[in-house]
Motif scaffolding. Structure first.
Motif, PDB file in Angstrom:
ATOM      1  N   HIS A  38       0.836  -1.207   0.000  1.00 62.73           N
ATOM      2  CA  HIS A  38       0.000   0.000   0.000  1.00 62.73           C
ATOM      3  C   HIS A  38       0.865   1.248   0.000  1.00 62.73           C
ATOM      4  O   HIS A  38       1.937   1.282   0.633  1.00 62.73           O
ATOM      5  N   PRO A  39       0.431   2.312  -0.687  1.00 61.39           N
ATOM      6  CA  PRO A  39       1.190   3.561  -0.663  1.00 61.39           C
ATOM      7  C   PRO A  39       1.100   4.240   0.704  1.00 61.39           C
ATOM      8  O   PRO A  39       0.095   4.110   1.405  1.00 61.39           O
ATOM      9  N   VAL A  40       2.159   4.942   1.060  1.00 61.46           N
ATOM     10  CA  VAL A  40       2.224   5.698   2.307  1.00 61.46           C
ATOM     11  C   VAL A  40       2.559   7.133   1.943  1.00 61.46           C
ATOM     12  O   VAL A  40       3.531   7.387   1.216  1.00 61.46           O
ATOM     13  N   ARG A  41       1.754   8.082   2.425  1.00 60.26           N
ATOM     14  CA  ARG A  41       2.060   9.470   2.090  1.00 60.26           C
ATOM     15  C   ARG A  41       1.700  10.408   3.238  1.00 60.26           C
ATOM     16  O   ARG A  41       0.924  10.068   4.126  1.00 60.26           O
ATOM     17  N   GLY A  66      -2.653   3.724   2.319  1.00 59.68           N
ATOM     18  CA  GLY A  66      -3.767   3.335   1.464  1.00 59.68           C
ATOM     19  C   GLY A  66      -4.073   4.433   0.470  1.00 59.68           C
ATOM     20  O   GLY A  66      -3.690   5.593   0.648  1.00 59.68           O
ATOM     21  N   ALA A  67      -4.765   4.059  -0.594  1.00 60.25           N
ATOM     22  CA  ALA A  67      -5.120   5.013  -1.640  1.00 60.25           C
ATOM     23  C   ALA A  67      -6.566   4.823  -2.060  1.00 60.25           C
ATOM     24  O   ALA A  67      -7.115   3.717  -1.980  1.00 60.25           O
ATOM     25  N   GLY A  68      -7.188   5.905  -2.525  1.00 63.43           N
ATOM     26  CA  GLY A  68      -8.567   5.835  -2.976  1.00 63.43           C
ATOM     27  C   GLY A  68      -9.507   5.418  -1.854  1.00 63.43           C
ATOM     28  O   GLY A  68      -9.458   5.970  -0.762  1.00 63.43           O
ATOM     29  N   GLU A  69     -10.338   4.436  -2.139  1.00 61.07           N
ATOM     30  CA  GLU A  69     -11.293   3.960  -1.139  1.00 61.07           C
ATOM     31  C   GLU A  69     -10.661   2.987  -0.150  1.00 61.07           C
ATOM     32  O   GLU A  69     -11.307   2.589   0.820  1.00 61.07           O
ATOM     33  N   VAL A  70      -9.420   2.599  -0.393  1.00 60.36           N
ATOM     34  CA  VAL A  70      -8.728   1.684   0.512  1.00 60.36           C
ATOM     35  C   VAL A  70      -7.932   2.502   1.527  1.00 60.36           C
ATOM     36  O   VAL A  70      -6.862   3.033   1.225  1.00 60.36           O
TER      37      VAL A  70
END
Length: 240
Positions: free
Chosen positions: A153-156, A192-196
């Motif tokens: 999952h992306p982390v930002r 997470g990104a988007g709806e996730v």
């Protein structure tokens, strides 16, 4: 004031900076990549280099106001005020701490509805304490944690208005440590990104850019530390 470059780009391992204060008790730069100890994460170590000389940095802490103090090793040569230095962190150590700090956020996301009562980030092992009457199964938590890591999952980092602390107080999971107020801005760490959405919390620490960068994690033990206090200790699989 010390400009905190790690807040927007924790992947920076070095920067040029100017010395604004110096002494055996610490060196203050106008900007830095060194994370100052806080929030359970240790301060960075590393080195300041200038004109063929260097000062090993043994720790980094917060000073008065917005200053960050770089603690020199004992009996080190010190740069003078106005000296332009290269400030370089021990990247291997920092990256290990970034991996573990991000893993702790994933762990927190799995213990739903339980406030965090304490924590400590370490390169070799880390812990989180939860206000939790019944401990989860160690094997289940380890499997779920590694599934989140493997999903990459992306982390930002996101900056929002600090008024979110009033409109959405549940965004803060820690019981004893609250995000600082007064700047008008709040730093959030999102996984997470988007709806996730895996995790979204205020955090001033440093993290990797994707969960896959963490690598496999072991849950070493789950301990009872009081009537409703459960401590979960994790470590990188290669060092466990």
């Amino acid at each position: 004031m010390t400009e905190r470059l790690f807040l927007d780009d924790p992947s920076l391992a070095a920067t040029s900076a100017t010395v604004v204060a110096t002494g055996p008790d610490g060196i203050v730069l106008d900007r830095t990549v060194f994370y100052a100890r806080g929030g359970g994460q240790p301060g960075d170590t590393g080195v300041l280099r200038w004109f063929g000389s260097e000062t090993p940095i043994a720790d980094t802490v917060k000073g008065e106001g917005e200053a960050i103090i770089h603690i020199p090793a004992v009996d080190s040569v010190l740069p003078g005020v106005g000296t332009v230095v290269e400030a370089a962190i021990d990247w291997q150590r920092r990256h290990a701490l970034m991996r573990m700090h991000t893993a702790m956020h994933l762990l927190c996301s799995l213990i739903k509805g339980a406030a965090v009562t304490g924590g400590s980030v370490g390169a070799d092992k880390s812990r989180l304490d939860f206000d939790l009457p019944n401990p989860p199964k160690k094997e289940d938590i380890e499997a779920e944690l590694n599934a989140l890591i493997a999903a990459d999952h992306p982390v930002r980092i996101e900056w929002v208005d600090e008024s979110v602390l009033d409109t959405d107080p549940d965004i803060v999971r820690t019981m004893s440590v609250k995000p600082p107020r007064g700047t008008g801005r709040l730093r959030l760490m999102r996984i997470g990104a988007g709806e996730v959405l895996i995790d979204l919390q205020p955090c001033g620490g440093t993290h990797v850019s994707r969960t896959g960068e963490i690598g496999p994690i072991r849950v070493l033990k789950i301990e009872n530390k009081g009537k409703q206090n459960r401590r979960i200790i994790i470590a990188p699989a290669e060092s466990a």
